[in-house]
Enzyme design. Structure first.
Site, PDB file in Angstrom:
ATOM      1  N   ASP A  95       0.827  -1.215   0.000  1.00 40.09           N
ATOM      2  CA  ASP A  95       0.000   0.000   0.000  1.00 40.09           C
ATOM      3  C   ASP A  95       0.863   1.268   0.000  1.00 40.09           C
ATOM      4  OD1 ASP A  95      -2.436   1.313  -0.063  1.00 40.09           O
ATOM      5  OD2 ASP A  95      -2.552   1.478   2.132  1.00 40.09           O
TER       6      ASP A  95
ATOM      7  N   GLY B 225       0.118   5.536  -4.406  1.00 41.62           N
ATOM      8  CA  GLY B 225      -0.414   6.842  -4.793  1.00 41.62           C
ATOM      9  C   GLY B 225       0.169   7.951  -3.934  1.00 41.62           C
TER      10      GLY B 225
ATOM     11  N   ARG C 163      -0.465   9.531  -9.542  1.00 44.36           N
ATOM     12  CA  ARG C 163      -0.537   8.296  -8.766  1.00 44.36           C
ATOM     13  C   ARG C 163       0.074   7.097  -9.504  1.00 44.36           C
ATOM     14  NH1 ARG C 163      -3.973   7.414  -4.610  1.00 44.36           N
ATOM     15  NH2 ARG C 163      -4.267   5.301  -5.390  1.00 44.36           N
TER      16      ARG C 163
ATOM     17  N   HIS D 254       2.636   3.451  -8.960  1.00 43.26           N
ATOM     18  CA  HIS D 254       2.429   2.042  -9.330  1.00 43.26           C
ATOM     19  C   HIS D 254       3.630   1.529 -10.138  1.00 43.26           C
ATOM     20  CE1 HIS D 254      -1.487   2.366  -7.665  1.00 43.26           C
ATOM     21  NE2 HIS D 254      -2.033   3.051  -8.660  1.00 43.26           N
TER      22      HIS D 254
ATOM     23  N   THR E  15     -10.771  -6.738  -4.602  1.00 43.95           N
ATOM     24  CA  THR E  15     -12.132  -6.657  -5.148  1.00 43.95           C
ATOM     25  C   THR E  15     -12.624  -5.206  -5.052  1.00 43.95           C
ATOM     26  OG1 THR E  15     -12.532  -8.891  -4.324  1.00 43.95           O
ATOM     27  CG2 THR E  15     -14.471  -7.602  -4.899  1.00 43.95           C
TER      28      THR E  15
ATOM     29  N   TRP F 160     -11.798  -2.299  -7.682  1.00 41.08           N
ATOM     30  CA  TRP F 160     -12.567  -2.082  -8.917  1.00 41.08           C
ATOM     31  C   TRP F 160     -13.354  -0.783  -8.841  1.00 41.08           C
ATOM     32  CZ3 TRP F 160     -11.037  -4.531 -12.970  1.00 41.08           C
ATOM     33  CH2 TRP F 160     -10.606  -5.857 -12.909  1.00 41.08           C
TER      34      TRP F 160
ATOM     35  N   LEU G  40      10.653 -20.470  -5.300  1.00 42.23           N
ATOM     36  CA  LEU G  40       9.746 -19.542  -4.618  1.00 42.23           C
ATOM     37  C   LEU G  40       8.381 -19.614  -5.285  1.00 42.23           C
ATOM     38  CD1 LEU G  40       9.182 -16.996  -2.729  1.00 42.23           C
ATOM     39  CD2 LEU G  40       9.744 -15.629  -4.724  1.00 42.23           C
TER      40      LEU G  40
HETATM   41  C1  IPE Z   1      -5.212  -2.699  -0.131  1.00 46.49           C
HETATM   42  O1  IPE Z   1      -4.900  -1.380  -0.358  1.00 46.49           O
HETATM   43  C2  IPE Z   1      -5.262  -3.452  -1.429  1.00 46.49           C
HETATM   44  C3  IPE Z   1      -3.966  -3.636  -2.096  1.00 46.49           C
HETATM   45  C4  IPE Z   1      -2.806  -3.296  -1.616  1.00 46.49           C
HETATM   46  C5  IPE Z   1      -4.034  -4.269  -3.384  1.00 46.49           C
HETATM   47  P1  IPE Z   1      -6.065  -0.282  -0.480  1.00 46.49           P
HETATM   48  O2  IPE Z   1      -5.401   1.043  -0.653  1.00 46.49           O
HETATM   49  O3  IPE Z   1      -7.020  -0.677  -1.514  1.00 46.49           O
HETATM   50  O4  IPE Z   1      -6.771  -0.414   0.937  1.00 46.49           O
HETATM   51  P2  IPE Z   1      -7.567   0.642   1.828  1.00 46.49           P
HETATM   52  O5  IPE Z   1      -8.502   1.361   0.907  1.00 46.49           O
HETATM   53  O6  IPE Z   1      -6.541   1.542   2.439  1.00 46.49           O
HETATM   54  O7  IPE Z   1      -8.243  -0.187   2.850  1.00 46.49           O
HETATM   55  C1  IPE Z   2      -1.503   0.274  -3.410  1.00 46.84           C
HETATM   56  O1  IPE Z   2      -1.298   1.651  -3.425  1.00 46.84           O
HETATM   57  C2  IPE Z   2      -1.754  -0.287  -4.785  1.00 46.84           C
HETATM   58  C3  IPE Z   2      -3.130  -0.735  -5.000  1.00 46.84           C
HETATM   59  C4  IPE Z   2      -4.067  -0.751  -4.105  1.00 46.84           C
HETATM   60  C5  IPE Z   2      -3.461  -1.208  -6.320  1.00 46.84           C
HETATM   61  P1  IPE Z   2      -2.518   2.665  -3.449  1.00 46.84           P
HETATM   62  O2  IPE Z   2      -2.901   2.893  -4.863  1.00 46.84           O
HETATM   63  O3  IPE Z   2      -3.600   2.201  -2.566  1.00 46.84           O
HETATM   64  O4  IPE Z   2      -1.833   3.959  -2.874  1.00 46.84           O
HETATM   65  P2  IPE Z   2      -2.397   4.897  -1.709  1.00 46.84           P
HETATM   66  O5  IPE Z   2      -2.705   3.990  -0.554  1.00 46.84           O
HETATM   67  O6  IPE Z   2      -3.608   5.561  -2.247  1.00 46.84           O
HETATM   68  O7  IPE Z   2      -1.279   5.829  -1.418  1.00 46.84           O
HETATM   69 MG    MG Z   3      -4.036   2.430  -0.576  1.00 46.64          MG
END
Ligand code: IPE
Ligand code: IPE
Ligand code: MG
Length: 273
Positions: free
Chosen positions: A44, A47, A57, A61, A90, A93, A155
């Site tokens: 996480d 972004g 953002r 990635h 999920t 999306w 792995l």
């Molecule tokens: C969790 O991150 C999902 C992934 C890392 C793929 P999110 O950014 O989606 O989670 P929340 O919104 O902080 O719970």
């Molecule tokens: C995790 O980073 C990647 C995915 C959930 C796909 P985020 O995109 O959630 O980045 P933040 O948490 O908004 O910074």
């Molecule tokens: Mg996030």
């Protein structure tokens, strides 16, 4: 395919040349205590990492893929057999279509680019989640990489994609309900082992260590059944900045834990007997 598995020295992998310093750090970790067998990561903060630098953002990635590569390589070198990465939930999306599309394109590009390296490094790719939801080109690319790497055994790298823990549990419930309906299973015979075996992710041991980057104290619907006794490690470091040094720190923290599993350990029994 098979000829690429396990032919090289365990620390010789294709990728960045490993420095002596890094080799020493890994050796030190191995000497310190048992390594986790299965590490799961909620990647996480992509972004926020980008926005902090005034970038879009999606740049986070892109950089996050570099972290995936570094962490995967480090796990191979350390001899950690299972790594599971929460790649797309999920719930993700519900993000704007432009971000979802960018993520799906990045996934396809990354799998295409990294497949040879996965093969060379003995990485077996698996996917876990509602694959039918992914764009057909993603499904095809993933399916092929999964097939081509199926015989690798250094792995097991599982990408949780279009995944949620509740989705996975419901799949198991449906499978078991069907078996009961068919008369092949009695409800009273459903135990933890039967249930775990019916999960789409069956076959992976429960994670020993769950790492969440980006500082949030929640599990965001990840591996709900499997993390019952997993050690949690949360760091403020955003995923694109989480590299092997940060992984070593997480493993050190894990090695300092006393995993009691509800029991009392010998050092605690003084004065109770
Ligand atoms: C969790 O991150 C999902 C992934 C890392 C793929 P999110 O950014 O989606 O989670 P929340 O919104 O902080 O719970
Ligand atoms: C995790 O980073 C990647 C995915 C959930 C796909 P985020 O995109 O959630 O980045 P933040 O948490 O908004 O910074
Ligand atoms: Mg996030």
């Amino acid at each position: 395919m098979g000829s690429t598995t396990n032919t090289a020295d365990p620390v010789t992998i294709t990728g960045k040349v490993q420095t002596e310093e890094d080799r020493a750090l890994q050796e030190e970790l191995r000497q310190r205590g048992p390594l986790p067998v299965h590490i799961a990561i909620i990647m996480d903060g992509n972004g926020r990492w980008a926005q902090q630098q005034g970038k879009r953002r999606v740049v986070g990635h892109y950089e996050g893929v570099e972290s995936v590569r570094d962490i995967t390589e480090a796990c191979v070198q350390l001899g950690i057999p299972y790594l599971t990465l929460y790649t797309f939930s999920t719930e993700n999306w519900q993000r704007p279509a432009s971000e979802v599309n960018a993520l799906m394109q990045l996934l396809v590009k990354t799998i295409r680019r990294e497949k040879t390296r996965l093969l060379e490094n003995g990485v077996q790719l698996r996917v876990l989640g509602e694959m039918a939801q992914l764009p057909p080109v993603c499904q095809a690319e993933l399916e092929q990489a999964v097939q081509e790497t199926a015989r690798n055994d250094r792995l097991v790298l599982t990408l949780a994609l279009s995944y949620s823990g509740r989705w996975e549990i419901l799949q198991a419930v449906r499978t078991l309900a069907r078996r009961v309906q068919e008369g092949a299973l009695r409800p009273e015979d459903i135990d933890e082992a039967t249930f775990a075996a019916a999960l789409p992710g069956a076959g992976l041991p429960d994670p020993d260590l769950l790492i969440r980057t980006g500082g949030e104290f929640r599990v965001s619907n990840f591996l709900l059944w499997q993390i019952a006794y997993t050690e949690l490690y949360i760091t403020d470091v955003y995923w694109p900045a989480f590299r092997r040094r940060q992984l070593y720190e997480a493993i050190r923290s894990y090695q300092n834990r006393e995993r009691r599993f509800g029991r009392i350990y010998t050092s605690d029994t003084n004065g109770t007997e």
